[in-house]
Design an enzyme around this catalytic site. Structure first.
Site, PDB file in Angstrom:
ATOM      1  N   CYS B 130       0.847  -1.184   0.000  1.00  7.80           N
ATOM      2  CA  CYS B 130       0.000   0.000   0.000  1.00  7.80           C
ATOM      3  C   CYS B 130       0.880   1.229   0.000  1.00  7.80           C
ATOM      4  O   CYS B 130       1.872   1.271   0.703  1.00  7.80           O
ATOM      5  CB  CYS B 130      -0.809   0.008   1.298  1.00  7.80           C
ATOM      6  SG  CYS B 130      -2.523  -0.265   1.040  1.00  7.80           S
ATOM      7  N   LYS B 165       2.919  -9.404   5.747  1.00 10.50           N
ATOM      8  CA  LYS B 165       2.811  -9.994   4.406  1.00 10.50           C
ATOM      9  C   LYS B 165       3.719  -9.231   3.449  1.00 10.50           C
ATOM     10  O   LYS B 165       3.561  -8.022   3.266  1.00 10.50           O
ATOM     11  CB  LYS B 165       1.366  -9.939   3.936  1.00 10.50           C
ATOM     12  CG  LYS B 165       1.138 -10.615   2.591  1.00 10.50           C
ATOM     13  CD  LYS B 165      -0.334 -10.831   2.350  1.00 10.50           C
ATOM     14  CE  LYS B 165      -0.617 -11.452   1.017  1.00 10.50           C
ATOM     15  NZ  LYS B 165      -2.062 -11.655   0.808  1.00 10.50           N
TER      16      LYS B 165
HETATM   17  C1  LIG Z   1      -9.145 -10.588  -6.073  1.00 11.42           C
HETATM   18  C2  LIG Z   1      -7.998 -10.554  -5.101  1.00 11.42           C
HETATM   19  C3  LIG Z   1      -8.063  -9.723  -3.972  1.00 11.42           C
HETATM   20  C4  LIG Z   1      -7.005  -9.674  -3.061  1.00 11.42           C
HETATM   21  N1  LIG Z   1      -7.097  -8.877  -1.950  1.00 11.42           N
HETATM   22  C5  LIG Z   1      -6.099  -8.860  -1.033  1.00 11.42           C
HETATM   23  C6  LIG Z   1      -6.204  -8.094   0.171  1.00 11.42           C
HETATM   24  O1  LIG Z   1      -7.233  -7.453   0.434  1.00 11.42           O
HETATM   25  N2  LIG Z   1      -5.142  -8.091   1.038  1.00 11.42           N
HETATM   26  C7  LIG Z   1      -4.010  -8.824   0.784  1.00 11.42           C
HETATM   27  O2  LIG Z   1      -3.088  -8.819   1.598  1.00 11.42           O
HETATM   28  N3  LIG Z   1      -3.896  -9.595  -0.327  1.00 11.42           N
HETATM   29  C8  LIG Z   1      -4.901  -9.623  -1.241  1.00 11.42           C
HETATM   30  N4  LIG Z   1      -4.786 -10.414  -2.373  1.00 11.42           N
HETATM   31  C9  LIG Z   1      -3.563 -11.209  -2.578  1.00 11.42           C
HETATM   32  C10 LIG Z   1      -3.758 -12.646  -2.111  1.00 11.42           C
HETATM   33  O3  LIG Z   1      -4.015 -12.708  -0.719  1.00 11.42           O
HETATM   34  C11 LIG Z   1      -2.525 -13.502  -2.427  1.00 11.42           C
HETATM   35  O4  LIG Z   1      -1.417 -12.953  -1.772  1.00 11.42           O
HETATM   36  C12 LIG Z   1      -2.222 -13.587  -3.911  1.00 11.42           C
HETATM   37  O5  LIG Z   1      -3.408 -13.634  -4.661  1.00 11.42           O
HETATM   38  C13 LIG Z   1      -1.365 -14.806  -4.270  1.00 11.42           C
HETATM   39  O6  LIG Z   1      -2.019 -16.009  -3.935  1.00 11.42           O
HETATM   40  P1  LIG Z   1      -2.896 -16.879  -4.991  1.00 11.42           P
HETATM   41  O7  LIG Z   1      -2.045 -17.034  -6.213  1.00 11.42           O
HETATM   42  O8  LIG Z   1      -3.165 -18.182  -4.297  1.00 11.42           O
HETATM   43  O9  LIG Z   1      -4.104 -16.101  -5.265  1.00 11.42           O
HETATM   44  C14 LIG Z   1      -5.846 -10.474  -3.285  1.00 11.42           C
HETATM   45  C15 LIG Z   1      -5.786 -11.305  -4.410  1.00 11.42           C
HETATM   46  C16 LIG Z   1      -6.837 -11.361  -5.315  1.00 11.42           C
HETATM   47  C17 LIG Z   1      -6.746 -12.285  -6.504  1.00 11.42           C
END
Ligand SMILES: Cc1cc2nc3c(=O)[nH]c(=O)nc-3n(C[C@H](O)[C@H](O)[C@H](O)COP(=O)(O)O)c2cc1C
Ligand SMILES: Cc1cc2nc3c(=O)[nH]c(=O)nc-3n(C[C@H](O)[C@H](O)[C@H](O)COP(=O)(O)OP(=O)(O)OC[C@H]3O[C@@H](n4cnc5c(N)ncnc54)[C@H](O)[C@@H]3O)c2cc1C
Lengths: 263, 305
Positions: B130, B165
């Protein structure tokens, strides 16, 4: 006990029928799911079994009866190509029923464009008095106007208004022209306008309905990642401010709830 | 039968399968597909002090083996979450991790304070991807000093588990991981999304309203594994893996790389009941090989020489 409201299942493709113009009729066995579905609702269907495409694809329910789910699918990209070439007997992940339904009302005026015809056909099939409905159905050419026999079996011929861009069937032009004339010619009628098709068509239908003082409901066509409200990807701008998910609050919306100018 | 329990610092989870923030809402939708207590823990959508509308559409687009998103952190705000959602989740008996974000340090601190006072949150996870509006928009997660200062401030007000994170959009991760550890983080989550872009070659338009978005899904798994492996060797605190997990074997890979738990994100969109399949698949994998517990596999990747 698992509280199950929505179903995830391996839908088996029972039958696949090519309708021409790139459209296919797909019938899946979907026990439990099909019986609970209502007109306007949709399912998420996984196309293929690899990471490409990764996400399931949304499809309106064309018709559901007993354990069988009927979809009308137009091949436009890789996902729909895979689905419309699936072998009979093959299974894939089907999720649903999802989303909001069209309100059932006598004298409703249905406005369909392309595959947007699907939920409106379900609507007419479920309606207690389909003869009270009117259909305005538009497509590029006659070849893209589908299931006309089925429509003729449901609605009186005089209530079927077909429109093609090239004039190969019915009136030539866009579906919104005869819709506007019809609403103006029937100022005392109050049935809602229910539209599903390309966004410009729905936007125009909503404006025409508003001018005629009729309620209007539209089924939005926003790309979706999940289809059940967790990704927040498929939002539309809301009159009440902010954005609403078209998968959980829609896809069927009161047209007045959408901030069309921001779309 | 193998023991699937895992620990992340002082916390014990019944299995290592967690949801990723932003990919499971607040759990209420997933509940309609499987009992939430089958999860190790639920990491909820990022929360801010005030509700946020998020970005205009289009917000998502699919890419090869992945997707881009620019949701813009739409959320209901911490108060609505604590008052309306937490009581429901508490009844489900599921450990809840609150993912937090803000545009200035004070916002993170206030959010953590609220979580400290609330019942039913076992950990907070700081989303550092952010921009810091007070520091010219530099992302909190890209500068070791910024991570250190922020983590230390939150640490002062938050006594339960504090996860940080990490963003993959950095040139080197080790100094960032070390900074978070030094400031008192209990665990690190690796990774958030990778910044990317998609273009429609026919219309020449950027596919996302915001032009750039976050890439997630199987496409990023190799990057996520590398971050897990690199940070696990650089710090002593536990690592929670995240990025593209789709199968039980993917979970095994994250564990081998050094993760003590694995978050599943994008793949939940395709199959909301996936966590149950992953848990069963992981159990079968361990049972077949007579591996008694996760500690026999975590961090045990064999590298060449
Ligand atoms: C639609 C969407 C919304 C997300 N919103 C957040 C969020 O609000 N906060 C956050 O830390 N990560 C957010 N992420 C990141 C995920 O938590 C994760 O770190 C990332 O998608 C990688 O994992 P994945 O490949 O299993 O999706 C978001 C990811 C997606 C796809
Ligand atoms: C609620 C809902 C109901 C739907 N019902 C039906 C239906 O009954 N029958 C049917 O054939 N299709 C329906 N669709 C559209 C269908 O989901 C898309 O055509 C499909 O996702 C395309 O996938 P693909 O992999 O083949 O194409 P992709 O490779 O994803 O896309 C191919 C092209 O189509 C465009 N596209 C993708 N998704 C959409 C979309 N939702 N709207 C407009 N353009 C899009 C892309 O921008 C691209 O140009 C519905 C969509 C929604 C949201």
């Amino acid at each position: 006990m698992m509280p199950q409201m929505k179903k995830i299942l391996k839908g088996n493709l029972l039958r696949r029928t090519g309708l021409g113009g790139g459209y296919h009729l797909l019938e899946f066995t979907a026990p439990g799911l099909a019986g609970e579905a209502g007109p306007g609702q949709f399912v998420m269907v996984r196309a293929g079994s690899t990471h490409h495409p990764l996400l399931s694809r949304p499809f309106s329910i064309l018709w559901a009866e007993g354990d069988t789910l009927h979809l009308l699918v137009k091949a436009v990209g890789e996902g729909t190509r895979l689905l419309t070439t699936m072998g009979e007997g093959e299974a894939t992940l089907v999720l649903g029923p999802l989303g909001a339904e069209f309100p059932l009302a006598d004298g409703a005026v249905l406005v369909a464009g392309g595959y947007g015809m699907a939920p409106l056909y379900f609507y007419a099939r479920r309606h207690r008095c389909p003869a009270s409905l009117h259909l305005f159905y538009g497509a590029r050419t006659a070849q893209h106007l589908l299931l006309l026999d089925r429509w003729r079996a449901l609605l009186p011929e005089a209530h079927l208004h077909f429109v093609t861009e090239d004039g190969s069937l019915g009136e030539k032009g866009l579906v919104t022209a005869p819709l506007e004339r019809f609403l103006k010619a029937n100022p005392a009628a109050a049935g809602p306008v229910l539209a599903c098709g390309p966004t410009p068509m729905m936007k125009a239908s909503a404006a025409i309905a508003r001018a005629a003082d009729r309620p209007c409901y539209v089924s939005m066509d926003e790309p979706m990642a999940c289809g059940f409200g967790i990704c927040l990807g498929c939002v539309v701008p809301a009159t009440a401010g902010g954005y609403v998910c078209s998968c959980t609050k829609g896809p069927v919306f009161d047209a007045a709830a959408i901030r069309w100018e921001a779309l | 039968m193998s023991d699937l329990r895992t620990t992340v610092g002082p916390l014990t989870f019944k299995n290592p399968i967690l949801t990723a923030s932003g990919c499971c809402g607040y759990g209420l939708e997933l509940k309609e597909f499987f009992p939430l207590d089958r999860l190790g823990a639920l990491v909820v959508k990022g929360l801010s002090l005030k509700p946020r509308d998020g970005n205009p559409p289009p917000r998502i687009c699919e890419t090869p083996a992945g997707m881009l998103n620019s949701i813009g952190l739409q959320n209901i705000g911490i108060e609505a979450f604590v008052n309306e959602v937490l009581p429901i989740l508490e009844a489900d008996g599921i450990p809840v991790v609150a993912n937090l974000f803000g545009e200035e340090e004070e916002a993170y601190v206030a959010l953590a304070r609220r979580c400290e006072a609330a019942r039913g949150i076992c950990a907070v996870e700081l989303n550092l991807s952010c921009p810091n509006v007070k520091k010219g928009g530099i992302h909190f997660g890209t500068v070791p000093e910024a991570i250190k200062a922020l983590t230390a401030k939150v640490r002062q007000v938050y006594t339960h588990s504090l996860w940080v994170k990490l963003s993959p959009n950095v040139s080197t991760v080790v100094p960032l991981a070390v900074a978070a550890q030094q400031a008192g983080a209990d665990a690190l989550t690796c990774i958030n999304t990778l910044k990317g872009m998609a273009i429609d070659p026919l219309t020449w338009k950027a596919k996302l309203h915001t032009t750039y978005g976050g890439l997630s899904g199987p496409a990023i798994k190799p990057v996520a594994l590398r971050f897990v492996h690199e940070t696990a060797r650089a710090v002593d605190i536990p690592i929670v893996g995240c990025g593209g997990a789709a199968t039980a074997l993917d979970i095994v890979e994250f564990l081998l790389a050094g993760a003590r738990a694995v978050q599943v994100g994008t793949l939940l969109f395709q199959n909301p009941a996936l966590p149950v399949e992953l848990e069963e698949g992981l159990r079968a994998y361990l049972d077949e090989r007579g591996i008694p517990s996760l500690d026999a596999i975590i961090g045990k990747v064999k590298t060449h020489a």
